[in-house]
Motif scaffolding. Sequence first.
Motif, PDB file in Angstrom:
ATOM      1  N   PRO A 239      30.662  44.750  21.592  1.00 13.01           N
ATOM      2  CA  PRO A 239      31.637  45.326  22.672  1.00 13.01           C
ATOM      3  C   PRO A 239      30.747  46.639  23.289  1.00 13.01           C
ATOM      4  O   PRO A 239      30.016  47.024  22.812  1.00 13.01           O
ATOM      5  N   LEU A 240      31.306  46.894  24.634  1.00  8.63           N
ATOM      6  CA  LEU A 240      30.582  48.366  25.039  1.00  8.63           C
ATOM      7  C   LEU A 240      30.935  49.332  24.387  1.00  8.63           C
ATOM      8  O   LEU A 240      30.294  50.302  24.195  1.00  8.63           O
ATOM      9  N   ASP A 246      37.664  47.163  25.358  1.00  7.38           N
ATOM     10  CA  ASP A 246      36.435  46.339  25.176  1.00  7.38           C
ATOM     11  C   ASP A 246      36.659  45.676  23.702  1.00  7.38           C
ATOM     12  O   ASP A 246      36.197  44.520  23.748  1.00  7.38           O
ATOM     13  N   ASP A 249      38.920  42.293  24.232  1.00  4.04           N
ATOM     14  CA  ASP A 249      38.491  41.537  25.148  1.00  4.04           C
ATOM     15  C   ASP A 249      37.427  40.541  24.514  1.00  4.04           C
ATOM     16  O   ASP A 249      37.623  39.324  24.585  1.00  4.04           O
ATOM     17  N   ARG A 250      36.406  41.254  23.486  1.00  5.72           N
ATOM     18  CA  ARG A 250      35.489  40.637  22.961  1.00  5.72           C
ATOM     19  C   ARG A 250      36.128  39.532  21.812  1.00  5.72           C
ATOM     20  O   ARG A 250      35.787  38.640  21.527  1.00  5.72           O
TER      21      ARG A 250
END
Length: 455
Positions: A239-240, A246, A249-250
Amino acid sequence: MISRLAIFGATGDLTARYLLPGLAALRAAGHLSDDFRLAAAGREGWDEAEFQRWAQAQLDRHAGHLPAPARQAVLAATRYHQSDVTDPASVAAVIAGDGPVAAYLALPPAVVPAAVSALHDAGLSPGCRIVLEKPFGEDLHSAVELNHLLAECVPEEQVFRVDHFLAMTTVQNILGTRLANQVLEPIWDAAHIAEVDITWDESLALEGRAGYYDWVGALKDMLQNHLLQLLCLVAMEPPLSLGERDLRDRKMDVLRSIRPLTEADAARRTRRGRYLAGRIGDRQVPAYTEEEGVDPARRTETFAEVELELDNWRWAGTIFRLRTGKALSRDRKEVAVRFRPVPHLPFGHTGEAHPNVLRFGLDPENLTLDLTGIGARARDLVPLNLSARLDPPELPAYGRLLLDVLDGNAALSIRGDEAEESWRVLTPVLAAWSKDLVPLEEYPAGSDGPVPAKM
Ligand code: NDP
């Protein structure tokens, strides 16, 4: 940080073993301010003194290692309310006070929707949070409905569907080991990793929890939530950041990439079992069906195993095996990442190369790596083992979760779409099991289950 917490179900096992000790750990570590207040709500017609005696006994038993002033401070901050969680007026009395409150629903799953409706009707001021335990809903349909109910109460960032596995240090370290080192990430894919075993085998049996467990079973108690979340952390793209958007979402990408099982797949790639009487160490354990409060007709499983594959670029071809069971011969709680064999052994040594396995031990928390080396007799291949023991965490998992709730940091809680997607993954399994396409195997307590865990 908010300073008010209300626990509904405050006379239950979760409160006794984890929430009160978690709060005491927060206080001992200096994370709870003097103005912290806990409203403890239960059905019992106890007066304040009776609740305080009970809570003190639980803290002495489950948090006796923490300084007495920290335990006393939690008790001093607590007021007991006899309350009906389904009655808005009764709920309103519990959450009344200045400033936002976090409402922790430490309740049986079947009671949660009515409690959320009561919270809605009681009226939550801006900034209030709702904390929910696993399992979130009882199937996909009920999870979707519960998400709708919650959306009417508070914004998604204020809903904490907690999973205490995500707050464990080693679980955090799955990400730390992967992402803070150069050595692993380049080989973290199907070309190098053949199988991942995510195992939570317990030697504990039912331990008097039929009122909860007999309605839920191993698949919904452990696999649908904790073990799928571990799968997400192992398989997610970097992830970012570890911020809530982040990270979640991942994880969601992983859940969406799990190849949908057909009922035929479910019949072939899942197992379920239920323990018979047996001996675990020096304990004689009755058959699950003989445990107090169990209805054998429910055919609740105490062992579940599911094999999954991910349809994405990184993982096509790796098998992910998720397994959990009760009353097994020993505790085995780990994520084992099994690397593929080397393509060629060049020197004609005797013996076989031992498979490379990276193990994240979840309890006890440690990290080991199985390798192969050349032994003292120069021509032998021998196993080598590297191991690291992690420092004990500053906070227990529930302390960390409660801190995140009070701080308003939702990164380690499950977003609504993740909860639904997790049910979607297992819906064909539930369907195949309810149609008896997968036998309910029996295994003696103290055995390795219907099938031993892979070493
Ligand atoms: P318990 O059965 O021990 O406690 C549940 C609490 O809810 C009790 O205070 C109980 O009151 C109350 N309650 C039960 N039925 C009702 C009802 N109809 N109306 C109002 N209150 C009710 O369960 P746990 O504490 O073990 O579990 C609670 C949640 O926490 C579950 O979702 C579970 O999955 C989760 N959890 C539990 C863990 C654990 O180790 N215990 C670990 C991780 C998650 P009363 O005493 O009067 O029955």
